[in-house]
Motif scaffolding. Structure first.
Motif, PDB file in Angstrom:
ATOM      1  N   LEU A 128       2.247  11.742  -4.764  1.00 41.90           N
ATOM      2  CA  LEU A 128       1.416  10.665  -4.807  1.00 41.90           C
ATOM      3  C   LEU A 128       2.642   9.681  -6.305  1.00 41.90           C
ATOM      4  O   LEU A 128       2.008   8.827  -6.758  1.00 41.90           O
ATOM      5  CB  LEU A 128       0.192  10.977  -5.804  1.00 41.90           C
ATOM      6  N   ASP A 129       3.012  10.725  -6.717  1.00 38.68           N
ATOM      7  CA  ASP A 129       4.652   9.682  -7.808  1.00 38.68           C
ATOM      8  C   ASP A 129       5.105   9.028  -7.559  1.00 38.68           C
ATOM      9  O   ASP A 129       5.709   9.442  -6.427  1.00 38.68           O
ATOM     10  CB  ASP A 129       5.143  11.092  -8.826  1.00 38.68           C
ATOM     11  N   PRO A 130       5.306   7.889  -6.933  1.00 43.40           N
ATOM     12  CA  PRO A 130       6.294   6.938  -6.948  1.00 43.40           C
ATOM     13  C   PRO A 130       7.839   7.190  -6.947  1.00 43.40           C
ATOM     14  O   PRO A 130       9.179   7.044  -5.914  1.00 43.40           O
ATOM     15  CB  PRO A 130       6.056   5.464  -7.299  1.00 43.40           C
ATOM     16  N   ALA A 131       8.637   7.809  -8.003  1.00 46.48           N
ATOM     17  CA  ALA A 131       9.308   8.301  -7.709  1.00 46.48           C
ATOM     18  C   ALA A 131      10.029   8.839  -7.384  1.00 46.48           C
ATOM     19  O   ALA A 131      11.100   9.211  -6.564  1.00 46.48           O
ATOM     20  CB  ALA A 131       9.839   8.811  -9.658  1.00 46.48           C
ATOM     21  N   ARG A 132       8.702  10.070  -6.750  1.00 46.57           N
ATOM     22  CA  ARG A 132       9.312  10.831  -6.019  1.00 46.57           C
ATOM     23  C   ARG A 132       8.937  11.153  -4.684  1.00 46.57           C
ATOM     24  O   ARG A 132      10.154  11.514  -3.984  1.00 46.57           O
ATOM     25  CB  ARG A 132       8.180  13.137  -6.682  1.00 46.57           C
ATOM     26  N   PHE A 133       8.169   9.973  -4.865  1.00 45.21           N
ATOM     27  CA  PHE A 133       8.137   9.741  -3.117  1.00 45.21           C
ATOM     28  C   PHE A 133       9.500   8.693  -2.223  1.00 45.21           C
ATOM     29  O   PHE A 133      10.268   9.313  -1.660  1.00 45.21           O
ATOM     30  CB  PHE A 133       6.860   8.656  -2.946  1.00 45.21           C
ATOM     31  N   ARG A 138      14.075   8.135   0.004  1.00 47.94           N
ATOM     32  CA  ARG A 138      15.189   7.027   0.010  1.00 47.94           C
ATOM     33  C   ARG A 138      14.752   5.976   0.144  1.00 47.94           C
ATOM     34  O   ARG A 138      15.599   5.778   0.951  1.00 47.94           O
ATOM     35  CB  ARG A 138      16.515   8.273   1.216  1.00 47.94           C
ATOM     36  N   ARG A 139      13.502   5.672   0.548  1.00 46.59           N
ATOM     37  CA  ARG A 139      12.752   4.167   0.636  1.00 46.59           C
ATOM     38  C   ARG A 139      11.746   3.840   0.003  1.00 46.59           C
ATOM     39  O   ARG A 139      10.496   4.542  -0.703  1.00 46.59           O
ATOM     40  CB  ARG A 139      12.530   4.765   2.001  1.00 46.59           C
ATOM     41  N   ASP A 140      12.478   2.372  -0.824  1.00 46.76           N
ATOM     42  CA  ASP A 140      10.898   1.963  -1.854  1.00 46.76           C
ATOM     43  C   ASP A 140       9.703   1.732  -1.295  1.00 46.76           C
ATOM     44  O   ASP A 140       9.733   0.151  -1.053  1.00 46.76           O
ATOM     45  CB  ASP A 140      11.679   1.092  -3.022  1.00 46.76           C
ATOM     46  N   VAL A 141       8.793   2.682  -0.523  1.00 48.80           N
ATOM     47  CA  VAL A 141       7.823   1.592   0.065  1.00 48.80           C
ATOM     48  C   VAL A 141       6.378   2.488   0.140  1.00 48.80           C
ATOM     49  O   VAL A 141       5.691   1.720   0.858  1.00 48.80           O
ATOM     50  CB  VAL A 141       8.168   1.780   1.806  1.00 48.80           C
ATOM     51  N   PHE A 142       6.206   2.787  -1.066  1.00 48.28           N
ATOM     52  CA  PHE A 142       5.276   4.042  -1.667  1.00 48.28           C
ATOM     53  C   PHE A 142       3.784   2.533  -1.512  1.00 48.28           C
ATOM     54  O   PHE A 142       2.636   3.084  -1.106  1.00 48.28           O
ATOM     55  CB  PHE A 142       4.879   4.362  -2.657  1.00 48.28           C
ATOM     56  N   PRO A 143       4.035   1.298  -2.152  1.00 47.03           N
ATOM     57  CA  PRO A 143       2.970   0.595  -1.608  1.00 47.03           C
ATOM     58  C   PRO A 143       2.411   0.484  -0.429  1.00 47.03           C
ATOM     59  O   PRO A 143       1.134   0.991  -0.246  1.00 47.03           O
ATOM     60  CB  PRO A 143       3.044  -0.551  -2.953  1.00 47.03           C
ATOM     61  N   GLN A 144       3.068   0.387   0.271  1.00 43.55           N
ATOM     62  CA  GLN A 144       2.593  -0.247   1.927  1.00 43.55           C
ATOM     63  C   GLN A 144       1.653   1.026   1.907  1.00 43.55           C
ATOM     64  O   GLN A 144       1.003   1.103   2.702  1.00 43.55           O
ATOM     65  CB  GLN A 144       3.987  -0.131   2.628  1.00 43.55           C
ATOM     66  N   VAL A 145       2.541   2.783   2.289  1.00 40.15           N
ATOM     67  CA  VAL A 145       1.650   3.789   2.224  1.00 40.15           C
ATOM     68  C   VAL A 145       0.346   3.391   1.898  1.00 40.15           C
ATOM     69  O   VAL A 145      -0.618   3.778   2.589  1.00 40.15           O
ATOM     70  CB  VAL A 145       2.904   4.919   1.949  1.00 40.15           C
ATOM     71  N   MET A 146       0.058   3.759   0.111  1.00 44.08           N
ATOM     72  CA  MET A 146      -0.924   3.454   0.332  1.00 44.08           C
ATOM     73  C   MET A 146      -2.480   2.043   0.226  1.00 44.08           C
ATOM     74  O   MET A 146      -3.828   2.613   0.606  1.00 44.08           O
ATOM     75  CB  MET A 146      -0.597   3.011  -1.465  1.00 44.08           C
ATOM     76  N   ASP A 147      -1.367   1.402   0.750  1.00 45.91           N
ATOM     77  CA  ASP A 147      -1.884   0.178   1.614  1.00 45.91           C
ATOM     78  C   ASP A 147      -2.677   0.594   3.188  1.00 45.91           C
ATOM     79  O   ASP A 147      -3.949   0.383   3.336  1.00 45.91           O
ATOM     80  CB  ASP A 147      -0.922  -1.442   1.554  1.00 45.91           C
ATOM     81  N   THR A 148      -1.894   1.879   3.416  1.00 47.50           N
ATOM     82  CA  THR A 148      -2.598   2.220   4.803  1.00 47.50           C
ATOM     83  C   THR A 148      -4.041   2.664   4.845  1.00 47.50           C
ATOM     84  O   THR A 148      -4.980   3.233   5.219  1.00 47.50           O
ATOM     85  CB  THR A 148      -1.137   2.287   5.419  1.00 47.50           C
ATOM     86  N   PHE A 149      -3.174   3.799   3.748  1.00 43.41           N
ATOM     87  CA  PHE A 149      -4.296   5.256   2.785  1.00 43.41           C
ATOM     88  C   PHE A 149      -5.798   3.928   2.929  1.00 43.41           C
ATOM     89  O   PHE A 149      -6.905   4.579   3.385  1.00 43.41           O
ATOM     90  CB  PHE A 149      -3.688   5.434   1.960  1.00 43.41           C
TER      91      PHE A 149
END
Length: 334
Positions: A128-133, A138-149
């Motif tokens: 849940l930490d964007p940096a660890r994600f 190896r991709r900067d797509v954390f917001p898209q995953v949370m949008d799906t959630f």
């Protein structure tokens, strides 16, 4: 075999669930799944076609399979996936179609998934930490995953969060992940890391096994309670008092759930795996393309299930010395 007839293996376990990997391609490069440079992808002609997969599932449905989970790689990187899912949901005898996705492309599709009757979605989310994600995927797509959630919750699709626990990578996220179950009706499942990363095991021993994960949760949630596990469950399930959802632990490396295993796997190239840890039993794609009849397909499945390993340890032991575990989970189907 007639429709709705039950299918059993040689250990008396009922088989009613197939995990169908539709592609080995993925738009992430998760540390535990494949090397940073990726893997050599299967050519299009080597993949099972959608028509072949529908024939395959229809045959299995006649034999007693009622549930299909679509996996990858990432399923939604394959073109025309929604049309295929619609056909799958319409296949006679199939009662549940579920999906495992990384959520990077899924949010806009959720309303249509709900409308076609997708039973549940497993969302892979290891931090849940964007940096660890970013470090893990190896991709900067954390917001898209949370949008799906958020979309899955909004549309009322049964949602499970799958988090692979990795020493030195994301153990700080275990408690924040568990807290997702407080205000949301989701199941957060923590999974032991497995050696299916395209390289082999990262560690000499598994630092975070199911016992350690549970101890960590108990230290933070002393009132956590064991709840009954559904039939054939791969997870040990727990409830934290006052939480809407549940927490689960999947002993994927320890393999403590093999005795109730009800599933088989089909890889993107059509290889049948009667256990995650075997190296493949036979290639269904080749048999179908050689002109096999429905009866021949059924007989081949029956023969394979009649010689199934009793558990993951036996299956791994039976692999030839020339084929130690080092394949990517993307080539198997997560």
């Amino acid at each position: 075999m007639s429709a709705n007839q039950s299918l059993f293996d040689n250990h008396g376990r009922k088989i009613n669930y197939v995990r169908l990997a539709v592609t080995d391609r993925c738009n992430l490069r998760c540390f535990y799944c494949m090397p940073e440079e990726g893997i050599k992808y299967v050519g299009r002609e080597e993949l099972l076609s959608y028509e072949e997969m529908i024939r395959l599932v229809s045959t299995l449905a006649e034999m007693g399979i009622t549930k299909v989970r679509v996996t990858g790689g990432e399923p939604f990187v394959r073109r025309d996936m929604m049309k295929f899912l619609q056909a799958l949901c319409s296949t006679p005898g199939i009662e549940k179609v579920n999906i495992t996705t990384n959520g990077t492309l899924t949010a806009p599709l959720v309303p249509e998934l709900k409308a076609m009757g997708i039973s549940s979605v497993n969302l892979s989310l290891d931090a849940l930490d964007p940096a660890r994600f970013f470090k893990i995927t190896r991709r900067d797509v954390f917001p898209q995953v949370m949008d799906t959630f958020e979309a899955l919750l909004h549309h009322g699709i049964d949602t499970k969060i799958n988090a692979v626990v990795m020493d030195g990578q994301n153990t700080e996220d275990i408690i924040p992940m568990a807290l997702l179950s407080k205000d949301h009706p989701v199941s957060v499942r923590f999974i032991e890391e497995m050696p299916f990363n395209g390289e082999g095991s990262h560690y000499e021993r598994l630092a975070w096994n199911h016992r350690r994960i549970l101890s960590h949760l108990q230290a933070h949630f002393p009132d956590i309670e064991k709840v009954p596990d559904p039939p054939h469950s791969t997870s040990y399930n727990y409830q934290i008092p006052g939480h809407q959802g549940t927490v689960g632990i999947i002993a994927a490396y320890s393999r403590t759930f093999c005795g109730t295993c009800n599933r088989i796997r089909i890889t993107p190239k059509g290889m049948l795996k009667t256990c995650l840890y075997d190296d493949g039993v036979f290639n269904i794609r080749d048999i179908m393309r050689a002109g096999a009849t429905q009866e021949q397909l059924r007989d081949t499945f029956l023969q394979a299930l009649g010689n199934r390993a009793k558990d993951g340890w036996e299956a791994e032991k039976q692999r030839t010395l020339n084929h130690p575990i080092q394949e990517s989970m993307a080539t198997i189907g997560g």
